[in-house]
Design a protein around this motif. Structure first.
Motif, PDB file in Angstrom:
ATOM      1  N   HIS A 329       0.852  -1.186   0.000  1.00  0.00           N
ATOM      2  CA  HIS A 329       0.000   0.000   0.000  1.00  0.00           C
ATOM      3  C   HIS A 329       0.893   1.243   0.000  1.00  0.00           C
ATOM      4  N   PHE A 330       0.735   2.069  -1.034  1.00  0.00           N
ATOM      5  CA  PHE A 330       1.505   3.302  -1.197  1.00  0.00           C
ATOM      6  C   PHE A 330       0.579   4.483  -0.932  1.00  0.00           C
ATOM      7  N   MET A 331       0.951   5.329   0.027  1.00  0.00           N
ATOM      8  CA  MET A 331       0.162   6.516   0.355  1.00  0.00           C
ATOM      9  C   MET A 331       1.035   7.757   0.248  1.00  0.00           C
ATOM     10  N   SER A 332       0.474   8.911   0.574  1.00  0.00           N
ATOM     11  CA  SER A 332       1.238  10.145   0.437  1.00  0.00           C
ATOM     12  C   SER A 332       2.382  10.223   1.430  1.00  0.00           C
ATOM     13  N   ASP A 333       2.230   9.551   2.582  1.00  0.00           N
ATOM     14  CA  ASP A 333       3.197   9.728   3.671  1.00  0.00           C
ATOM     15  C   ASP A 333       4.011   8.498   3.998  1.00  0.00           C
ATOM     16  N   HIS A 334       3.570   7.306   3.603  1.00  0.00           N
ATOM     17  CA  HIS A 334       4.339   6.102   3.894  1.00  0.00           C
ATOM     18  C   HIS A 334       3.930   4.965   2.968  1.00  0.00           C
ATOM     19  N   VAL A 335       4.775   3.947   2.963  1.00  0.00           N
ATOM     20  CA  VAL A 335       4.542   2.724   2.198  1.00  0.00           C
ATOM     21  C   VAL A 335       4.588   1.562   3.169  1.00  0.00           C
ATOM     22  N   VAL A 336       3.648   0.633   3.030  1.00  0.00           N
ATOM     23  CA  VAL A 336       3.680  -0.582   3.849  1.00  0.00           C
ATOM     24  C   VAL A 336       3.654  -1.780   2.903  1.00  0.00           C
ATOM     25  N   SER A 337       4.609  -2.710   3.105  1.00  0.00           N
ATOM     26  CA  SER A 337       4.771  -3.871   2.232  1.00  0.00           C
ATOM     27  C   SER A 337       4.690  -5.147   3.049  1.00  0.00           C
ATOM     28  N   PHE A 338       4.162  -6.192   2.417  1.00  0.00           N
ATOM     29  CA  PHE A 338       3.958  -7.473   3.082  1.00  0.00           C
ATOM     30  C   PHE A 338       4.558  -8.584   2.231  1.00  0.00           C
ATOM     31  N   SER A 339       5.349  -9.433   2.873  1.00  0.00           N
ATOM     32  CA  SER A 339       5.952 -10.583   2.206  1.00  0.00           C
ATOM     33  C   SER A 339       5.564 -11.845   2.964  1.00  0.00           C
ATOM     34  N   VAL A 340       5.042 -12.829   2.250  1.00  0.00           N
ATOM     35  CA  VAL A 340       4.600 -14.089   2.841  1.00  0.00           C
ATOM     36  C   VAL A 340       5.602 -15.176   2.468  1.00  0.00           C
ATOM     37  N   ILE A 341       6.171 -15.824   3.493  1.00  0.00           N
ATOM     38  CA  ILE A 341       7.173 -16.866   3.274  1.00  0.00           C
ATOM     39  C   ILE A 341       6.680 -18.169   3.915  1.00  0.00           C
ATOM     40  N   PRO A 342       6.472 -19.237   3.129  1.00  0.00           N
ATOM     41  CA  PRO A 342       6.015 -20.509   3.701  1.00  0.00           C
ATOM     42  C   PRO A 342       7.134 -21.209   4.462  1.00  0.00           C
ATOM     43  N   LEU A 343       6.800 -21.756   5.618  1.00  0.00           N
ATOM     44  CA  LEU A 343       7.775 -22.469   6.439  1.00  0.00           C
ATOM     45  C   LEU A 343       7.504 -23.966   6.484  1.00  0.00           C
ATOM     46  N   SER A 344       6.265 -24.353   6.496  1.00  0.00           N
ATOM     47  CA  SER A 344       5.860 -25.762   6.448  1.00  0.00           C
ATOM     48  C   SER A 344       4.407 -25.783   6.003  1.00  0.00           C
TER      49      SER A 344
END
Length: 430
Positions: A329-344
């Motif tokens: 999500h990119f906004m005027s004041d900040h960016v938040v990013s999500f990464s999903v990594i499978p473990l099992s």
């Protein structure tokens, strides 16, 4: 930058396991959730690693995590560990995190800084381009140039870092990047800094994590913090006389907002290709409700110093989703990013990263608590929902259920993409 790597077999599966997987894929019922083995079977989990996570572009980090030469991060995908470094020329490079001597892991920490890459076992030393520059006691006939680190494909898409472990990665990433750059570039993520990063462990299959993300059917009643800034009809709804006026009003707000943002040079139109290409993706800029500035508890900006050269706080939220493992999500004041990594089969790591302008001062321009409040709460709520789902699909009473055509179309798109990519890869590997 294009680099190559030799394919590595993660987990030898039997022909019987492949036959089971092929049968499950073939009988997948459109418009319904997947059968229980897709979420529970360790054999299918290993197939996910082999056919999805080792053959497609995986989002792993943001460029601000490596701001200076010598900065590194490591990412584990199944048995593979990947080392990502910024070299002396400020280029990002990725290597298998494995010494070419006797296979020792080179860097065990998730993040840090180094001058050269030194194996902790016998001190073989590599420069930041992966070249072997020092190896004691190997004799006069030893050829160092034959023992450089194995490279991994890496792409930096306007500050979003993707890697691919395949020998030949999907070529359509270049087209995706060309289409997304105009959307992402104005926010200048590469000129940001990491304000916070949080990892949570979900006791659930990675596909349940992604399916949960791909819909907001569940948002009302489960995400009170997130829905403060979201328009109700932006979730999708079954149209009828009771909500026709509300839907029409929302659609007009979207049209008006898009016209304003497009005039400012901010592309906003939806691109919907989650299930129609190898590197599936989706994007759209949507208005935010109330103050309309950011995804915060009061919907005002979390950081007073805006990104790039923005002067308007109300730029909505630009969403960018990629298959198989990210959303942003990119906004005027900040960016938040999500990464999903499978473990099992039943464990998944979700890493969330918040970025603000590199010159923003904590405690003056922003506080971490306010910046992260909405998504810390939302992530914890989603964790519980994923774990409820994991427990449910393990029941003998579970049967694949129907998706809502009004609110869960993007879940179906994820499942279509997953099933198609597994079929193609499984067929090609026979």
């Amino acid at each position: 930058m294009t680099t190559t790597t030799a394919p590595v077999t993660l987990h030898p599966r039997t022909g019987r396991a492949d036959a089971m997987l092929a049968t499950l894929l073939e009988r997948r019922r459109p418009g319904h959730s997947l059968e229980a083995p897709f979420y529970l079977s360790e054999d299918i989990f290993q197939a996910d690693l082999e056919h999805i996570f080792r053959r497609h572009w995986i989002f792993v980090a943001v460029a601000p995590q490596l701001p200076e030469p010598g900065d590194f991060i490591t990412v584990d995908i199944g048995a593979d560990s990947v080392l990502i470094v910024r070299d002396d020329d400020m280029q990002l490079r990725a290597f298998h995190n494995v010494c070419r001597h006797r296979g020792s892991r080179l860097c065990d920490e998730h993040q840090g800084s180094l001058g050269n890459i030194v194996c902790p076992y016998h001190q073989w030393t590599y420069d930041l381009e992966g070249k072997l520059i020092h190896a004691d006691h190997m004799g006069e006939t030893f050829l160092r140039e034959q023992h450089h680190l194995h490279k991994v494909h890496l792409r930096d898409l306007e500050g979003l870092i993707f890697i691919c472990l395949a020998d030949e990665p999907p070529a359509d990433f270049e087209e995706v990047a060309a289409r997304m750059r105009p959307y992402l570039a104005p926010h200048k993520l590469s000129e940001c800094k990491v304000a916070a990063q949080v990892e949570i462990l979900e006791q659930g299959n990675w596909k349940l994590t992604m399916e949960n993300n791909r819909e907001c059917y569940h948002c009302v009643g489960n995400h009170p913090e997130l829905t403060i800034s979201l328009y109700e009809h932006g979730f999708g709804a079954q149209p009828g006389p009771q909500n026709a006026e509300g839907i029409a009003q929302f659609e007009q707000i979207v049209r008006d907002s898009h016209a304003r943002w497009e005039a400012m040079g901010l592309p906003s139109a939806r691109i919907e290709e989650l299930d129609t290409r190898v590197t599936g993706f989706r994007t759209q800029r949507l208005p935010l409700d109330r103050a309309g500035e950011s995804q915060t508890m009061n919907t005002e900006v979390a950081c007073r110093k805006l990104l790039a050269d923005f002067t308007d706080k109300s730029l909505g939220g630009l969403s960018f989703w990629t298959q198989p493992n990210s959303w942003h999500h990119f906004m005027s004041d900040h960016v938040v990013s999500f990464s999903v990594i499978p473990l099992s089969a039943g464990r998944t790591m979700v890493r969330t990263t918040w970025c603000v302008h590199k010159d923003a001062v904590e405690g003056v321009d922003y506080t971490v608590e306010n910046l992260t409040a909405v998504w810390n709460a939302t992530n914890d709520q989603d964790r519980r929902l994923v774990e409820f789902s994991q427990a449910g699909v393990a029941s003998s009473a579970y049967q694949p259920g129907p998706y809502s055509p009004f609110t869960e179309g993007l879940v179906e798109a994820f499942c279509v993409w997953y099933v198609d990519r597994m079929r193609v890869s499984l067929t090609a590997s026979r």
